[in-house]
Design an enzyme around this catalytic site. Structure first.
Site, mmCIF file in Angstrom:
data_model
loop_
_atom_site.group_PDB
_atom_site.id
_atom_site.type_symbol
_atom_site.label_atom_id
_atom_site.label_comp_id
_atom_site.label_asym_id
_atom_site.label_seq_id
_atom_site.Cartn_x
_atom_site.Cartn_y
_atom_site.Cartn_z
ATOM 1 N N ARG A 40 0.832 -1.218 0.000
ATOM 2 C CA ARG A 40 0.000 0.000 0.000
ATOM 3 C C ARG A 40 0.860 1.259 0.000
ATOM 4 O O ARG A 40 0.482 2.272 -0.597
ATOM 5 C CB ARG A 40 -0.939 0.002 1.195
ATOM 6 C CG ARG A 40 -2.168 -0.832 0.936
ATOM 7 C CD ARG A 40 -3.128 -0.750 2.092
ATOM 8 N NE ARG A 40 -4.428 -1.262 1.705
ATOM 9 C CZ ARG A 40 -5.335 -1.699 2.566
ATOM 10 N NH1 ARG A 40 -5.086 -1.685 3.854
ATOM 11 N NH2 ARG A 40 -6.496 -2.126 2.126
ATOM 12 N N LYS A 205 -14.435 -12.648 6.866
ATOM 13 C CA LYS A 205 -15.633 -11.883 7.259
ATOM 14 C C LYS A 205 -16.836 -12.182 6.375
ATOM 15 O O LYS A 205 -17.093 -11.494 5.410
ATOM 16 C CB LYS A 205 -15.319 -10.390 7.186
ATOM 17 C CG LYS A 205 -14.049 -9.983 7.915
ATOM 18 C CD LYS A 205 -13.638 -8.575 7.492
ATOM 19 C CE LYS A 205 -12.183 -8.297 7.737
ATOM 20 N NZ LYS A 205 -11.627 -7.262 6.860
ATOM 21 N N GLY A 355 -6.634 -6.171 0.790
ATOM 22 C CA GLY A 355 -5.320 -6.045 1.403
ATOM 23 C C GLY A 355 -4.704 -7.409 1.681
ATOM 24 O O GLY A 355 -3.537 -7.662 1.364
ATOM 25 N N GLY A 379 -12.429 -3.920 1.228
ATOM 26 C CA GLY A 379 -13.803 -3.440 1.403
ATOM 27 C C GLY A 379 -14.203 -2.481 0.287
ATOM 28 O O GLY A 379 -15.320 -2.551 -0.232
HETATM 29 N N1 LIG Z 1 -10.504 -21.080 7.467
HETATM 30 C C1 LIG Z 1 -10.152 -19.947 8.046
HETATM 31 N N2 LIG Z 1 -10.331 -19.759 9.368
HETATM 32 C C2 LIG Z 1 -9.956 -18.608 9.953
HETATM 33 N N3 LIG Z 1 -9.385 -17.561 9.313
HETATM 34 C C3 LIG Z 1 -9.217 -17.695 8.002
HETATM 35 C C4 LIG Z 1 -9.577 -18.873 7.296
HETATM 36 N N4 LIG Z 1 -9.259 -18.706 6.004
HETATM 37 C C5 LIG Z 1 -8.714 -17.488 5.889
HETATM 38 N N5 LIG Z 1 -8.675 -16.877 7.087
HETATM 39 C C6 LIG Z 1 -8.090 -15.562 7.399
HETATM 40 O O1 LIG Z 1 -8.800 -14.529 6.755
HETATM 41 C C7 LIG Z 1 -7.983 -13.383 6.783
HETATM 42 C C8 LIG Z 1 -8.326 -12.464 5.645
HETATM 43 O O2 LIG Z 1 -9.687 -12.151 5.705
HETATM 44 P P1 LIG Z 1 -10.308 -10.786 5.145
HETATM 45 O O3 LIG Z 1 -11.773 -11.020 5.085
HETATM 46 O O4 LIG Z 1 -9.794 -9.663 5.988
HETATM 47 O O5 LIG Z 1 -9.627 -10.725 3.669
HETATM 48 P P2 LIG Z 1 -9.479 -9.572 2.600
HETATM 49 O O6 LIG Z 1 -10.829 -9.262 2.064
HETATM 50 O O7 LIG Z 1 -8.449 -9.985 1.629
HETATM 51 O O8 LIG Z 1 -8.875 -8.315 3.346
HETATM 52 P P3 LIG Z 1 -9.295 -6.770 3.557
HETATM 53 O O9 LIG Z 1 -10.789 -6.641 3.416
HETATM 54 O O10 LIG Z 1 -8.805 -6.499 4.955
HETATM 55 O O11 LIG Z 1 -8.541 -5.978 2.556
HETATM 56 C C9 LIG Z 1 -6.537 -13.877 6.708
HETATM 57 O O12 LIG Z 1 -5.809 -13.316 7.780
HETATM 58 C C10 LIG Z 1 -6.687 -15.408 6.858
HETATM 59 O O13 LIG Z 1 -5.769 -15.970 7.767
HETATM 60 O O1 LIG Z 2 -7.825 -2.251 5.188
HETATM 61 C C1 LIG Z 2 -8.719 -1.685 4.548
HETATM 62 O O2 LIG Z 2 -9.591 -2.325 3.887
HETATM 63 C C2 LIG Z 2 -8.728 -0.169 4.489
HETATM 64 O O3 LIG Z 2 -7.525 0.382 4.911
HETATM 65 C C3 LIG Z 2 -9.888 0.384 5.297
HETATM 66 O O4 LIG Z 2 -9.748 0.036 6.650
HETATM 67 P P1 LIG Z 2 -11.045 -0.092 7.574
HETATM 68 O O5 LIG Z 2 -11.799 -1.310 7.108
HETATM 69 O O6 LIG Z 2 -10.533 -0.210 8.980
HETATM 70 O O7 LIG Z 2 -11.862 1.169 7.371
#
Ligand SMILES: Nc1ncnc2c1ncn2[C@@H]1O[C@H](COP(=O)(O)OP(=O)(O)OP(=O)(O)O)[C@@H](O)[C@H]1O
Ligand SMILES: O=C(O)[C@H](O)COP(=O)(O)O
Length: 398
Positions: A40, A205, A355, A379
């Site tokens: 980033r 999530k 991220g 997000g």
């Molecule tokens: N089966 C699982 N159980 C628990 N955690 C998990 C599992 N699979 C993946 N993860 C975790 O999910 C996390 C990523 O989830 P997140 O929803 O934040 O992803 P992202 O959308 O790429 O990220 P962001 O929205 O923060 O940019 C990672 O740290 C990973 O370890």
């Molecule tokens: O990590 C992210 O998706 C952005 O930096 C936004 O962070 P936030 O979900 O804490 O608002």
């Protein structure tokens, strides 16, 4: 929308330019203070370099993590200032408050072509407040520092926060190159994806991602679900998921989505299940319908990886958000690696959004260039694909 190029054309030498960046970088869990992926920070460099080299006095601001509106040393941007200085090859002055005496003094002392990073925006209640007046008062303080506002924080454009939404209302405002590029790519994927269009979702999530599944279902050929979020879907199909991540209140919604999808949502058929959340745990691969009660699924299994790779192989457009497993721990990285490798091989256009997914690509040593576009916003890219108005983009368009 006016752009950074317009601003540079107007001339910025000696002028104070406020740059909202997304420097919310991940840190190494085992080594506090050590940045594990600086993607980033790298992504905003072209904007900072252009302004610096044009002689502007550059005031950079960002959030880091989710502190609760007050200073919290766990979330200081100090290590990020140091890293940014290394990447820029010039000193980055760091102010250890955001709008207090340190920041005010540092802004006043800024020289032409110097870069200053303010302390974490979210150390101030006004940044994330839902109350317009409170956000506005904080935005007034930030805006007083500068003559112009540039938004290059694509990862935060979905937040109606003071630095994203209210400061641009107070200053002549411009979109940075990163924001422009990200919006252009996501527009292409959401408005006219070349078919077959395959979306891969993972991460932890579920609740954050159900709305995007709903919005994407009419457009996609296949939606592959892995990561922590697949267990709520598996449960919705009637399987037991042991101690795996589960959002019980979302089971009914997942059932609805599965019904609507008429077979286009593809779930894992096998799972890597461990006795605990640890690389040293006892690990077995089991059928997705046979997860033992005392285990948790931490990655998709090899059959699922092959199934997902096969669906990806025929795609002309792939959007991927969220790792398939806990890729940070080696025994649970294979699913993410397999899916990522399959995406690099398609004869089409791929977008990695998020991220964590972008960090996974780099942590696994995959070549950034093998993907069509790696977004800095998780997000933000999902909300764009959902068709939501992004407050940061709307503020730039006004
Ligand atoms: N089966 C699982 N159980 C628990 N955690 C998990 C599992 N699979 C993946 N993860 C975790 O999910 C996390 C990523 O989830 P997140 O929803 O934040 O992803 P992202 O959308 O790429 O990220 P962001 O929205 O923060 O940019 C990672 O740290 C990973 O370890
Ligand atoms: O990590 C992210 O998706 C952005 O930096 C936004 O962070 P936030 O979900 O804490 O608002």
């Amino acid at each position: 929308m006016k752009t950074l190029d317009d601003l540079l054309g107007e001339g910025v030498s000696g002028r104070r330019v406020f740059v909202r960046a997304d420097l919310n970088v991940p840190f190494d869990k085992a080594n506090p203070g050590v940045i594990s992926d600086d993607g980033r920070a790298r992504a905003v460099l072209p904007t900072l370099i252009a302004l610096r080299d044009a002689g502007a006095r550059v005031i950079v601001a960002s959030h880091l993590g989710r502190p609760k509106g007050a200073p919290d040393p766990k979330f200081t941007l100090a290590p990020v200032a140091a890293r940014l200085g290394e990447l820029l090859g010039s000193t980055v002055v760091f102010a250890d408050d955001t709008v207090g005496p340190a920041a005010t003094e540092a802004v006043a002392a800024l020289q032409d072509g110097q870069v200053l990073l303010l302390e974490n925006l979210r150390f101030n209640e006004g940044e994330t407040s839902k109350d317009d007046a409170s956000r506005g008062a904080f935005a007034d303080q930030l805006a007083a520092f500068a003559d112009f506002y540039v938004d290059d924080a694509f990862g935060a454009v979905h937040r109606k926060h003071a630095s994203v939404f209210d400061v641009p209302a107070r200053l002549p405002h411009y979109a940075g190159g990163l924001v422009l590029k990200e919006v252009e790519v996501l527009k292409r994927v959401s408005e006219s994806p070349e078919q077959p269009y395959v979306v891969v979702l993972g991460g932890s999530k579920v609740s954050d991602k159900l709305a995007v599944i709903q919005a994407l279902l009419p457009k996609v050929d296949k939606l592959l679900v892995g990561g922590g979020m697949c267990f709520t879907f598996l449960k919705a199909q009637g399987h037991e998921v042991g101690k795996s991540l589960l959002e019980a209140e979302m089971i009914a919604t997942c059932q609805d989505l599965l019904k609507q999808a008429e077979g286009r949502i593809v779930l894992p058929v096998d799972v890597v299940a461990a006795t605990e959340f640890s690389a040293d745990a006892d690990i077995v691969t089991v059928d997705a319908s046979e997860i033992p009660a005392d285990r948790l699924g931490l990655d998709i299994g090899p059959k699922s990886t092959a199934l997902f790779a096969e669906a990806i192989a025929g795609a002309k457009t792939v959007f991927w958000n969220g790792p398939m497993g806990v890729f940070e721990l080696a025994p649970f990285a294979a699913g993410t690696r397999g899916v990522a490798e399959a995406i690099t091989k398609i004869d089409g256009f791929s977008v990695v959004g998020g991220g964590d997914s972008a960090a996974a690509v780099r942590a696994l040593g995959l070549d950034d260039a093998a993907f069509g576009h790696i977004s800095t916003g998780g997000g933000a890219s999902l909300e764009y694909l959902e068709g939501k108005t992004l407050p940061g983009v709307a503020a730039l368009e006004k």
